[in-house]
Design a protein around this motif. Structure first.
Motif, mmCIF file in Angstrom:
data_model
loop_
_atom_site.group_PDB
_atom_site.id
_atom_site.type_symbol
_atom_site.label_atom_id
_atom_site.label_comp_id
_atom_site.label_asym_id
_atom_site.label_seq_id
_atom_site.Cartn_x
_atom_site.Cartn_y
_atom_site.Cartn_z
ATOM 1 N N PHE A 41 -5.052 -51.857 35.133
ATOM 2 C CA PHE A 41 -5.506 -52.380 33.844
ATOM 3 C C PHE A 41 -4.939 -53.778 33.602
ATOM 4 O O PHE A 41 -5.637 -54.679 33.164
ATOM 5 C CB PHE A 41 -5.043 -51.461 32.705
ATOM 6 C CG PHE A 41 -6.072 -50.439 32.306
ATOM 7 C CD1 PHE A 41 -7.344 -50.823 31.911
ATOM 8 C CD2 PHE A 41 -5.763 -49.087 32.296
ATOM 9 C CE1 PHE A 41 -8.298 -49.885 31.523
ATOM 10 C CE2 PHE A 41 -6.705 -48.134 31.919
ATOM 11 C CZ PHE A 41 -7.967 -48.540 31.529
ATOM 12 N N GLU A 42 -3.645 -53.911 33.878
ATOM 13 C CA GLU A 42 -3.013 -55.209 33.626
ATOM 14 C C GLU A 42 -3.604 -56.295 34.509
ATOM 15 O O GLU A 42 -3.838 -57.409 34.062
ATOM 16 C CB GLU A 42 -1.494 -55.107 33.845
ATOM 17 C CG GLU A 42 -0.795 -54.574 32.613
ATOM 18 C CD GLU A 42 0.605 -54.052 32.900
ATOM 19 O OE1 GLU A 42 1.248 -54.579 33.844
ATOM 20 O OE2 GLU A 42 1.043 -53.128 32.187
ATOM 21 N N GLU A 43 -3.856 -55.930 35.765
ATOM 22 C CA GLU A 43 -4.403 -56.930 36.687
ATOM 23 C C GLU A 43 -5.847 -57.287 36.340
ATOM 24 O O GLU A 43 -6.260 -58.429 36.466
ATOM 25 C CB GLU A 43 -4.376 -56.395 38.125
ATOM 26 C CG GLU A 43 -2.994 -56.406 38.739
ATOM 27 C CD GLU A 43 -2.898 -55.457 39.934
ATOM 28 O OE1 GLU A 43 -3.957 -55.022 40.439
ATOM 29 O OE2 GLU A 43 -1.763 -55.153 40.350
ATOM 30 N N ARG A 44 -6.608 -56.281 35.907
ATOM 31 C CA ARG A 44 -8.039 -56.485 35.723
ATOM 32 C C ARG A 44 -8.445 -56.775 34.294
ATOM 33 O O ARG A 44 -9.369 -57.487 34.008
ATOM 34 C CB ARG A 44 -8.802 -55.224 36.157
ATOM 35 C CG ARG A 44 -8.702 -54.927 37.612
ATOM 36 C CD ARG A 44 -9.520 -55.942 38.362
ATOM 37 N NE ARG A 44 -9.417 -55.710 39.792
ATOM 38 C CZ ARG A 44 -10.463 -55.535 40.570
ATOM 39 N NH1 ARG A 44 -11.662 -55.573 40.084
ATOM 40 N NH2 ARG A 44 -10.285 -55.351 41.862
ATOM 41 N N ASP A 45 -7.811 -56.088 33.372
ATOM 42 C CA ASP A 45 -8.392 -56.041 32.036
ATOM 43 C C ASP A 45 -7.378 -56.115 30.889
ATOM 44 O O ASP A 45 -7.519 -56.292 30.111
ATOM 45 C CB ASP A 45 -9.207 -54.743 31.960
ATOM 46 C CG ASP A 45 -9.901 -54.585 30.642
ATOM 47 O OD1 ASP A 45 -9.909 -53.471 30.142
ATOM 48 O OD2 ASP A 45 -10.420 -55.556 30.118
ATOM 49 N N GLN A 46 -6.244 -55.849 30.871
ATOM 50 C CA GLN A 46 -5.351 -55.876 29.705
ATOM 51 C C GLN A 46 -5.678 -54.853 28.624
ATOM 52 O O GLN A 46 -4.792 -54.457 27.906
ATOM 53 C CB GLN A 46 -5.353 -57.264 29.001
ATOM 54 C CG GLN A 46 -4.812 -58.401 29.803
ATOM 55 C CD GLN A 46 -3.353 -58.241 30.187
ATOM 56 O OE1 GLN A 46 -2.543 -57.690 29.454
ATOM 57 N NE2 GLN A 46 -3.011 -58.722 31.369
ATOM 58 N N TYR A 47 -6.919 -54.470 28.481
ATOM 59 C CA TYR A 47 -7.273 -53.729 27.270
ATOM 60 C C TYR A 47 -6.927 -52.240 27.307
ATOM 61 O O TYR A 47 -6.507 -51.674 26.311
ATOM 62 C CB TYR A 47 -8.783 -53.904 26.983
ATOM 63 C CG TYR A 47 -9.146 -53.436 25.590
ATOM 64 C CD1 TYR A 47 -8.650 -54.102 24.465
ATOM 65 C CD2 TYR A 47 -9.961 -52.324 25.392
ATOM 66 C CE1 TYR A 47 -8.965 -53.681 23.186
ATOM 67 C CE2 TYR A 47 -10.282 -51.898 24.106
ATOM 68 C CZ TYR A 47 -9.788 -52.580 23.016
ATOM 69 O OH TYR A 47 -10.097 -52.164 21.760
ATOM 70 N N GLY A 48 -7.117 -51.591 28.417
ATOM 71 C CA GLY A 48 -6.947 -50.133 28.464
ATOM 72 C C GLY A 48 -5.536 -49.682 28.786
ATOM 73 O O GLY A 48 -4.646 -50.492 29.039
#
Lengths: 103, 202
Positions: free
Chosen positions: B132-139
């Motif tokens: 999540f942190e690498e790709r998107d932050q949101y989830g």
């Protein structure tokens, strides 16, 4: 039984000779006290049952178990709970759009 | 299948489904939540129902896995139910952690589709959180107990039902769910003391 005295004595002639032998083989020797401390910590954690861990955690929450002892016995559990709390805290900030059928 | 696949914001793995399906709140979850899993997790649930015995002793791990798998499969198998959907994993992971891997792969391919990824295994959650942190932050990756909390938060169950289901999860999964449930009780203070035995309480 362990007492409040800082010093913990082992009756372990063979273990002592074994560690001395290993120490002699190494240029810098080995830190026997450090190994014993770490080993004791590992063993204490290993012999704890799940129920005892739960009980110790409860004592810690009630302030009946000081932090140093708690860290030795259930330090990994305290870290786990902290990580979970962070995840729950983050989850609480996220949108629940699409999560429920009645939306 | 394919482009018809529906991705809900909650992606759940095999063991998380088993744990929640074993609680008395499962019918409430089925009636109120939108959940997505992968064909690999569905396959694992089916394998459990074949390999674990229906007649294993009550209270045994085998019985817990069998009963949970049977209950978890039901809402995914009805064609009419669009609240519980299955995504095909391509390529299909194999091996003992295939279910967990399929979630990770799905998240890497569709990070924008998911808000909550629910896994029983704590290391698995850490790995998903990193994705999540690498790709998107949101989830965020959460433990199965968070599904119970979502039901409570949405008003789908009473405090008593929530607390009792947490107790069931604790008793069924034992140590695995203890830290996750403690975390919910501490982060979102919910007083379960009137409903649960002292040994299970925060």
């Amino acid at each position: 039984m362990a007492t409040s005295n800082d010093k913990i004595q082992f009756r372990g002639a063979d273990e002592k000779r074994a560690s001395q032998r290993l120490s002699e083989m190494r240029l810098g020797g080995i830190n026997i006290s450090e190994l014993a401390r770490e080993g004791l910590k590992e063993k204490l954690r290993e012999v704890l049952s799940n129920e005892e861990r739960v009980e110790l955690h409860q004592q810690y929450l009630d302030g009946e178990l000081d932090e140093g002892v708690a860290k030795v016995l259930i330090g990994d559990l305290l870290e786990d709970i902290e990580r979970e709390r962070e995840a729950v805290g983050k989850a609480e900030t996220l949108s629940t759009d699409g999560v429920f059928q009645n939306e | 299948m394919g482009s018809d696949e529906i991705r809900h914001p909650v992606l759940v793995d095999t063991d998380a489904l088993i744990s929640v399906a074993n609680t008395s709140l499962w019918p409430t979850a089925v009636g109120n939540l939108n959940l997505t899993t992968t064909n690999v997790c569905i396959h694992e649930l089916k394998r459990h129902t074949r390999e674990k015995s229906e007649y294993a002793p009550d209270g045994s791990r085998q019985k817990w896995i069998y009963d949970g798998s049977v209950a978890a499969l039901e809402p995914f198998e009805g064609n009419a139910n669009t609240a519980f959907t299955t995504i095909n994993s391509v390529p299909r992971p194999h091996g003992p952690d295939a279910g967990e891997q399929s979630l990770e792969q799905e998240l890497e391919q569709h990070p924008e589709s998911y808000t909550f990824v629910v896994l029983m295994d704590q290391r698995g959650r850490e790995s998903i959180s990193r994705t999540f942190e690498e790709r998107d932050q949101y989830g965020v990756a959460v433990a199965p107990s968070y599904l119970l909390y979502l039901l409570h938060k949405n008003g789908n169950c009473s405090k008593q039902e929530f607390c009792e289901a947490c107790g069931e999860l604790l008793e069924g999964e034992g140590w695995t769910s203890y830290s996750a449930i403690q975390a919910i009780w501490q982060e979102i203070p919910i007083d379960c003391s009137s409903y649960l035995d002292g040994s299970l309480l925060p």
